[in-house]
Design an enzyme around this catalytic site. Structure first.
Site: not given
Ligand code: NAP
Length: 249
Positions: A144, A158
């Site tokens: 991130s 985080y």
């Molecule tokens: P999201 O929409 O909240 O989706 C999270 C996904 O990860 C879901 O499929 C969830 O499964 C799964 N997950 C969460 N905890 C888990 C665990 N302990 N074991 C296995 N699966 C787990 O998140 P996102 O925004 O797409 O984020 C994806 C990645 O991008 C993350 O690493 C996040 O830190 C990073 N990121 C996101 C952003 C942003 O602005 N969105 C920015 C920077 C970085 P369930 O569906 O079963 O809950």
């Protein structure tokens, strides 16, 4: 010829789901894991089917070593040799200052974001590294921009966890450079997904997007483009890179 196999952790929603669908559309065979939301996983399986792709979903908490071992063994038994791991599963908790946080929260945040990536990387290396008889491959860590911005008043825990993911990316890229495995990270900025609601701020992207040089949030599909490219064979001389996908932020 059998198409290469990619495993995306946290592929049921958000950036992971977009990565699953893009990889499937580009001809990869795809497996993905999710933590608990089977309904969301089934939706992605149906969307992939509409693209003519057969993707496999498995429940596994990446912070639990037994779950991770079962995930990799099942993927291997069902689908064969792995070519790429996308360490995408991640989470954050309610926005607050560090002096309001409890140690239990730090343990959860580091378990999922840091140890989850380490546990999955270990299982991928044991299968893909030429040192262990594998054919090589790629690991893409989803870090991130928080790792360099620090996330004050929101989630420094985080941000620090993603800093650890960055360091792991750099070290592991060097450790595996002669073993056929490239290791890179994608660092998304403000992306429209459910993750902001879990921090108690579902409108966060629109609230702070004026701080983005491009003046907008990004989409999960825009991040997936970078992830799938780094996982592919094209960037054959790229390893240890932290690629920002942030609209210039
Ligand atoms: P999201 O929409 O909240 O989706 C999270 C996904 O990860 C879901 O499929 C969830 O499964 C799964 N997950 C969460 N905890 C888990 C665990 N302990 N074991 C296995 N699966 C787990 O998140 P996102 O925004 O797409 O984020 C994806 C990645 O991008 C993350 O690493 C996040 O830190 C990073 N990121 C996101 C952003 C942003 O602005 N969105 C920015 C920077 C970085 P369930 O569906 O079963 O809950």
């Amino acid at each position: 010829m059998t198409q290469p196999l990619i495993l995306v952790t946290g592929g049921s929603r958000g950036i992971g789901a977009a990565t699953v669908l893009l990889a499937a559309a580009r001809g990869w065979r795809v497996a993905f894991s999710y933590k608990e939301n089977a309904e969301a996983a089934n939706t992605i399986i149906a969307q992939a089917k509409a693209l003519g792709a057969d993707v496999t979903a498995l429940q596994a908490d990446v912070s639990n070593e037994a779950d991770v071992i079962r995930l990799f063994e099942t993927v291997e038994q069902k689908l064969g040799a792995l070519s790429a791991l996308i360490n995408n599963a991640g989470m954050l908790e309610q926005q607050m200052r560090l002096d309001q946080m409890e140690v239990g929260r730090w343990q959860r945040v580091f378990s999922a974001n840091v140890f989850g990536s380490f546990l999955c990387a270990k299982q991928a290396i044991l299968r893909m590294s030429t040192r262990h008889g594998g054919q090589g491959g790629a690991i893409v860590n989803v870090s991130s921009a928080a790792s360099r911005l620090g996330s004050p008043n929101e989630f420094i825990d985080y941000a620090a966890a993603k800093g650890a993911v960055d360091s792991m990316t750099i070290g592991l890229a060097k450790e595996l450079a002669t073993e056929g495995i490239r290791v890179n990270a994608v660092r998304p900025g403000l992306i429209y997904t459910d993750i902001h609601a879990s921090a108690g701020d579902p409108g966060r992207v629109d609230r702070v997007k004026t701080g983005v040089p491009m003046q907008r949030g990004g989409t999960a599909e825009e991040v997936a483009e970078a992830i799938v490219w780094l996982a592919s064979a094209q960037p054959s001389y790229v390893t240890g890179t932290l690629m920002d996908v942030t609209g210039g932020r």
